[in-house]
Scaffold this motif. Sequence first.
Motif, PDB file in Angstrom:
ATOM      1  N   ARG A   4       0.827  -1.205   0.000  1.00 29.38           N
ATOM      2  CA  ARG A   4       0.000   0.000   0.000  1.00 29.38           C
ATOM      3  C   ARG A   4       0.862   1.256   0.000  1.00 29.38           C
ATOM      4  N   ARG A   8       0.652   5.502   0.443  1.00 28.83           N
ATOM      5  CA  ARG A   8      -0.109   6.664   0.908  1.00 28.83           C
ATOM      6  C   ARG A   8       0.416   7.885   0.164  1.00 28.83           C
ATOM      7  N   LEU A  14      -5.016   6.435  -0.411  1.00 28.23           N
ATOM      8  CA  LEU A  14      -4.345   5.165  -0.172  1.00 28.23           C
ATOM      9  C   LEU A  14      -4.550   4.278  -1.402  1.00 28.23           C
ATOM     10  N   LEU A  15      -3.434   3.812  -1.973  1.00 28.83           N
ATOM     11  CA  LEU A  15      -3.454   2.956  -3.154  1.00 28.83           C
ATOM     12  C   LEU A  15      -2.854   1.604  -2.798  1.00 28.83           C
ATOM     13  N   GLU A  16      -3.280   0.583  -3.521  1.00 32.50           N
ATOM     14  CA  GLU A  16      -2.722  -0.751  -3.349  1.00 32.50           C
ATOM     15  C   GLU A  16      -2.138  -1.213  -4.683  1.00 32.50           C
ATOM     16  N   THR A  21      -1.292  -3.502  -7.567  1.00 31.93           N
ATOM     17  CA  THR A  21      -1.959  -4.711  -8.049  1.00 31.93           C
ATOM     18  C   THR A  21      -1.095  -5.506  -9.019  1.00 31.93           C
ATOM     19  N   THR A  68      -2.302   0.351  -9.694  1.00 33.63           N
ATOM     20  CA  THR A  68      -2.846   0.327  -8.344  1.00 33.63           C
ATOM     21  C   THR A  68      -4.363   0.450  -8.360  1.00 33.63           C
ATOM     22  N   ARG A  69      -4.966   0.020  -7.253  1.00 34.81           N
ATOM     23  CA  ARG A  69      -6.394   0.269  -7.017  1.00 34.81           C
ATOM     24  C   ARG A  69      -6.500   1.265  -5.870  1.00 34.81           C
ATOM     25  N   LEU A  95      -7.908   2.536  -2.496  1.00 33.95           N
ATOM     26  CA  LEU A  95      -8.535   2.048  -1.268  1.00 33.95           C
ATOM     27  C   LEU A  95      -9.188   3.180  -0.479  1.00 33.95           C
ATOM     28  N   GLU A  97       3.145   2.098   3.139  1.00 34.65           N
ATOM     29  CA  GLU A  97       2.524   1.843   4.463  1.00 34.65           C
ATOM     30  C   GLU A  97       2.715   0.408   4.857  1.00 34.65           C
TER      31      GLU A  97
END
Length: 134
Positions: free
Chosen positions: A75, A77, A83-85, A87, A117-118, A120, A134
């Motif tokens: 993740r 920030r 907040l991105l994850e 992928t 990224t997705r 969040l 993070e």
Amino acid sequence: METVDHVAVTVDGGLAGDYRGAVKPGGRGRRQVTLMERIDWQAAMAEVGHNIAWSERRANLLVDGLDLPQVPGVRLRIGADVLLEVTRETDPCERMEALAPGLRAALTPDWRGGACTRVLAGGIIAVGDPIRIE
């Protein structure tokens, strides 16, 4: 492509104004926001002997001073709220070869083409906002 100094980011829509970031019905939003490291773009440019603007890569965000993680699930920030994850890797497409011979291959090693990224958590991000893992 349009370069802006700030943008709204939402969980359902990705970056405001970028239709590709919208989560389709039944979709997982694996490519809502794409990020690329400035140093990786510069290395690819040096490799192919060109000086093309990073925006031609069509990544959403250019990151400076952070080694983007090459691990899905990590993740990121951006600023206080977004907040991105991660992928997956952003695969360089045939369009890169049209920009400069050899560019697609120059963007292939070590996720040099960037990360998908997705979203969040949404918010507003701006040029110069801190980005951290993070």
